[in-house]
Motif scaffolding. Structure first.
Motif, PDB file in Angstrom:
ATOM      1  N   VAL A 190       0.762  -1.134  -0.679  1.00  0.00           N
ATOM      2  CA  VAL A 190      -0.098   0.511   0.607  1.00  0.00           C
ATOM      3  C   VAL A 190       0.790   1.299   0.328  1.00  0.00           C
ATOM      4  CG1 VAL A 190      -1.514  -1.002   1.017  1.00  0.00           C
ATOM      5  CG2 VAL A 190      -0.091   0.091   2.739  1.00  0.00           C
ATOM      6  N   ASP A 191       0.395   2.404  -0.705  1.00  0.00           N
ATOM      7  CA  ASP A 191       1.373   3.705  -1.097  1.00  0.00           C
ATOM      8  C   ASP A 191      -0.070   4.532  -0.805  1.00  0.00           C
ATOM      9  OD1 ASP A 191       2.646   5.624  -2.019  1.00  0.00           O
ATOM     10  OD2 ASP A 191       3.270   4.623  -3.685  1.00  0.00           O
ATOM     11  N   ALA A 192       0.826   5.109   0.321  1.00  0.00           N
ATOM     12  CA  ALA A 192      -0.072   7.025   0.801  1.00  0.00           C
ATOM     13  C   ALA A 192       0.193   7.537  -0.095  1.00  0.00           C
ATOM     14  CB  ALA A 192       0.020   7.123   2.555  1.00  0.00           C
ATOM     15  N   ASN A 193       1.877   8.227  -0.746  1.00  0.00           N
ATOM     16  CA  ASN A 193       2.118   9.298  -1.423  1.00  0.00           C
ATOM     17  C   ASN A 193       2.153  10.383  -0.354  1.00  0.00           C
ATOM     18  OD1 ASN A 193       1.064   7.327  -3.999  1.00  0.00           O
ATOM     19  ND2 ASN A 193       2.747   8.241  -3.819  1.00  0.00           N
ATOM     20  N   ASN A 194       2.804  10.431   0.700  1.00  0.00           N
ATOM     21  CA  ASN A 194       2.741  11.456   1.663  1.00  0.00           C
ATOM     22  C   ASN A 194       1.139  12.293   1.988  1.00  0.00           C
ATOM     23  OD1 ASN A 194       4.383  12.506  -1.404  1.00  0.00           O
ATOM     24  ND2 ASN A 194       5.935  11.294   0.398  1.00  0.00           N
ATOM     25  N   ALA A 195       0.394  11.592   1.572  1.00  0.00           N
ATOM     26  CA  ALA A 195      -0.835  11.937   2.412  1.00  0.00           C
ATOM     27  C   ALA A 195      -1.151  11.775   3.913  1.00  0.00           C
ATOM     28  CB  ALA A 195      -2.002  10.867   1.442  1.00  0.00           C
ATOM     29  N   TYR A 196      -0.951  11.309   5.001  1.00  0.00           N
ATOM     30  CA  TYR A 196      -0.930  11.370   6.354  1.00  0.00           C
ATOM     31  C   TYR A 196      -0.196  12.070   6.852  1.00  0.00           C
ATOM     32  CZ  TYR A 196      -3.428   6.939   4.670  1.00  0.00           C
ATOM     33  OH  TYR A 196      -4.757   5.694   4.209  1.00  0.00           O
ATOM     34  N   ASN A 197      -1.044  12.619   8.038  1.00  0.00           N
ATOM     35  CA  ASN A 197       0.040  13.245   9.348  1.00  0.00           C
ATOM     36  C   ASN A 197      -0.252  11.883  10.064  1.00  0.00           C
ATOM     37  OD1 ASN A 197      -2.118  12.522  11.384  1.00  0.00           O
ATOM     38  ND2 ASN A 197      -3.571  14.574  10.169  1.00  0.00           N
ATOM     39  N   ARG A 198       0.997  11.960  10.981  1.00  0.00           N
ATOM     40  CA  ARG A 198       1.622  11.127  12.049  1.00  0.00           C
ATOM     41  C   ARG A 198       0.323  10.674  13.038  1.00  0.00           C
ATOM     42  NH1 ARG A 198       7.073  13.331  15.226  1.00  0.00           N
ATOM     43  NH2 ARG A 198       8.462  14.170  13.230  1.00  0.00           N
ATOM     44  N   ILE A 199      -1.004  11.115  13.095  1.00  0.00           N
ATOM     45  CA  ILE A 199      -1.185  10.522  13.840  1.00  0.00           C
ATOM     46  C   ILE A 199      -1.903   9.207  12.948  1.00  0.00           C
ATOM     47  CG2 ILE A 199      -3.814  10.678  14.971  1.00  0.00           C
ATOM     48  CD1 ILE A 199      -2.856  13.397  16.016  1.00  0.00           C
ATOM     49  N   ASP A 200      -2.908   9.650  11.669  1.00  0.00           N
ATOM     50  CA  ASP A 200      -3.502   9.103  10.918  1.00  0.00           C
ATOM     51  C   ASP A 200      -2.582   7.665  10.378  1.00  0.00           C
ATOM     52  OD1 ASP A 200      -5.476  10.776  11.247  1.00  0.00           O
ATOM     53  OD2 ASP A 200      -5.669  11.684   9.320  1.00  0.00           O
ATOM     54  N   ALA A 201      -1.848   8.516  10.681  1.00  0.00           N
ATOM     55  CA  ALA A 201      -0.565   7.450   9.509  1.00  0.00           C
ATOM     56  C   ALA A 201      -0.420   6.238  10.416  1.00  0.00           C
ATOM     57  CB  ALA A 201       0.993   8.147   9.229  1.00  0.00           C
ATOM     58  N   LEU A 202      -0.395   5.979  11.819  1.00  0.00           N
ATOM     59  CA  LEU A 202      -0.097   5.598  13.031  1.00  0.00           C
ATOM     60  C   LEU A 202      -1.801   4.477  13.227  1.00  0.00           C
ATOM     61  CD1 LEU A 202       1.487   4.384  14.996  1.00  0.00           C
ATOM     62  CD2 LEU A 202       0.549   5.786  16.332  1.00  0.00           C
ATOM     63  N   LYS A 203      -2.503   4.800  13.013  1.00  0.00           N
ATOM     64  CA  LYS A 203      -4.002   4.528  13.228  1.00  0.00           C
ATOM     65  C   LYS A 203      -3.712   3.592  11.606  1.00  0.00           C
ATOM     66  CE  LYS A 203      -6.571   7.986  14.714  1.00  0.00           C
ATOM     67  NZ  LYS A 203      -8.366   9.389  14.931  1.00  0.00           N
ATOM     68  N   MET A 204      -3.010   3.958  10.057  1.00  0.00           N
ATOM     69  CA  MET A 204      -3.709   3.311   9.204  1.00  0.00           C
ATOM     70  C   MET A 204      -2.397   2.149   9.622  1.00  0.00           C
ATOM     71  SD  MET A 204      -5.291   2.082   6.386  1.00  0.00           S
ATOM     72  CE  MET A 204      -5.886   3.010   5.859  1.00  0.00           C
ATOM     73  N   GLY A 205      -1.452   2.449   9.859  1.00  0.00           N
ATOM     74  CA  GLY A 205      -0.144   0.968  10.219  1.00  0.00           C
ATOM     75  C   GLY A 205      -0.675   0.343  10.992  1.00  0.00           C
ATOM     76  N   ARG A 206      -1.662   0.641  12.033  1.00  0.00           N
ATOM     77  CA  ARG A 206      -1.698  -0.425  12.806  1.00  0.00           C
ATOM     78  C   ARG A 206      -3.137  -1.394  12.616  1.00  0.00           C
ATOM     79  NH1 ARG A 206      -2.163   3.592  18.118  1.00  0.00           N
ATOM     80  NH2 ARG A 206       0.105   2.742  18.791  1.00  0.00           N
ATOM     81  N   GLU A 207      -3.782  -1.230  11.411  1.00  0.00           N
ATOM     82  CA  GLU A 207      -5.243  -1.904  10.346  1.00  0.00           C
ATOM     83  C   GLU A 207      -4.418  -2.444   9.731  1.00  0.00           C
ATOM     84  OE1 GLU A 207      -7.904  -2.053  11.467  1.00  0.00           O
ATOM     85  OE2 GLU A 207      -8.358  -0.653  13.097  1.00  0.00           O
ATOM     86  N   LEU A 208      -3.054  -1.926   9.122  1.00  0.00           N
ATOM     87  CA  LEU A 208      -2.352  -2.637   8.148  1.00  0.00           C
ATOM     88  C   LEU A 208      -1.856  -4.033   9.213  1.00  0.00           C
ATOM     89  CD1 LEU A 208      -0.589   0.438   6.241  1.00  0.00           C
ATOM     90  CD2 LEU A 208      -2.097  -1.478   5.635  1.00  0.00           C
ATOM     91  N   ASP A 209      -1.554  -3.643  10.381  1.00  0.00           N
ATOM     92  CA  ASP A 209      -0.205  -4.902  11.108  1.00  0.00           C
ATOM     93  C   ASP A 209      -1.273  -5.978  11.265  1.00  0.00           C
ATOM     94  OD1 ASP A 209       2.146  -3.241  11.497  1.00  0.00           O
ATOM     95  OD2 ASP A 209       1.383  -2.803  13.426  1.00  0.00           O
TER      96      ASP A 209
END
Length: 365
Positions: A190-209
């Motif tokens: 998956v590729d976010a192309n710089n779209a997230y801030n730190r909070i949302d990136a961590l939220k998405m990352g935990r879903e990806l895990d």
């Protein structure tokens, strides 16, 4: 051997439907080529994605390279890379990249070897993933499903999709659609192309895990090095960054900060083959992997050449509107999801400028 002349050409081809990722949208494919001539009749070709800035920079670099021996890539690179004039980052560095790629094409053609052999010749074939999963007007889950079914039919064992352009919940739905289509054995990137801030990136990352995702690419701004390093510490899913980074010095900053597990170093962006090899060697010293962003016709040769090359990006006609016209024949995936770089001298590609004539926006000749 001496460089006697060069020709700069640019082309633009519109996508049938504009494509978008988490942050950027693209209505066309825009590529600039440089063809370098020598006094022994050997011509080398290099190209980078971009428009007028790349063209203007290539034209201004012309006098710096004519008369040079094309084998002297280090000397020529130093003549081109002048931080107060050309570079340090951006489209001017892409222009330097195109020149350097053309020089390596000449080196290969002159020596009768592929660029992959000249750089190291570590393997014969390389794993590849099909890049896609863009957001498009009118493209729903059914459209995404059909795209992934076509990828499987092409022999894909790894696919990449875009996230960050919809809500977290909707993107998770899209990921689950893709997983349903490709099954457990095919890798999903998956590729976010710089779209997230730190909070949302961590939220998405935990879903990806929770979903066995192969990598999480460009979750944050390319300048948020500390944020990427923090994600590396907190997530199990590997972080991949680097398609927007330039030169060995930029990548050293990333590696010093342990900002990623995988580096998407793009030779068409960061300064060419000469600089890309330095980045790949630096990554080996840091015990991290390289998986280039960018055109497979160039980067399959590079991944082939090094022990720490992980996988190569593979674009089809859906993401490169010029591809069908550019080449006389296209690199194909085999049944195991691999590509075999050309063994022909140089990059081994047969560019068809006459077929691209309808898309031409500029030519210096």
């Amino acid at each position: 051997m001496k460089i006697t002349d060069c020709t700069v050409r640019s082309y633009s081809a519109k996508h049938p439907t504009p494509i978008a990722n988490g942050k950027y949208s693209y209505a066309s494919t825009d590529i600039v080529f440089i063809s370098i001539n020598t006094d022994v009749g050997i011509e080398g070709h290099g190209w980078a994605h971009g428009t007028n800035v790349v063209v203007d920079t290539l034209l201004s670099l012309k006098d710096r390279i004519i008369g040079e021996d094309p084998f002297n890539v280090e000397r020529i690179w130093e003549k081109m890379y002048l931080p107060k004039v050309y570079g340090r980052k951006g489209f001017e560095t892409r222009a330097i990249s195109a020149v350097d790629i053309a020089l390596w094409d000449i080196k290969g053609k002159s020596s009768g070897r592929s660029v992959g052999q000249l750089l190291g010749g570590f393997r014969e074939t390389v794993p590849a993933y099909i890049a896609g999963g863009y957001y498009e007007m009118g493209k729903d889950h059914t459209g995404l499903r059909k795209e992934m079914e076509a990828n499987l039919a092409s022999g894909a064992k790894a696919v990449k999709m875009k996230i960050g352009g919809a809500s977290l919940e909707k993107d998770i739905e899209r990921i689950e659609v893709v997983r349903e289509v490709v099954g457990k054995e095919v890798k999903i990137l998956v590729d976010a192309n710089n779209a997230y801030n730190r909070i949302d990136a961590l939220k998405m990352g935990r879903e990806l895990d929770k979903r066995d995702i192969y990598w999480f690419e460009e979750p944050l701004s390319p300048d948020d090095i500390e944020g990427c390093a923090e994600l590396c510490r907190k997530l199990d899913t590997p972080i991949a960054i680097g398609e927007n980074e330039y030169t060995r010095w930029g990548f050293k900053q990333l590696m010093d900060a342990h900002a990623a597990h995988i580096y998407n170093a793009d030779a068409q962006v960061l300064g060419g083959i000469t600089e890309w090899k330095k980045v790949a060697d630096l990554a080996m010293a840091y015990n991290v992997l390289v998986a280039p962003h960018g055109d497979q016709e160039i980067h399959a040769q590079l991944v082939r050449s090094i022990p720490n090359g992980l996988i190569v990006e593979y674009y089809d006609n859906n993401t490169n509107a010029l591809k069908e016209a550019m080449f006389s024949s296209s690199m194909k995936l085999d049944g195991q999801g691999n590509v075999t770089p050309s063994q022909e001298p140089g990059f081994g590609v047969d560019l068809r400028f006459e077929r691209m004539e309808q898309f031409k926006t500029y030519s210096s000749r």
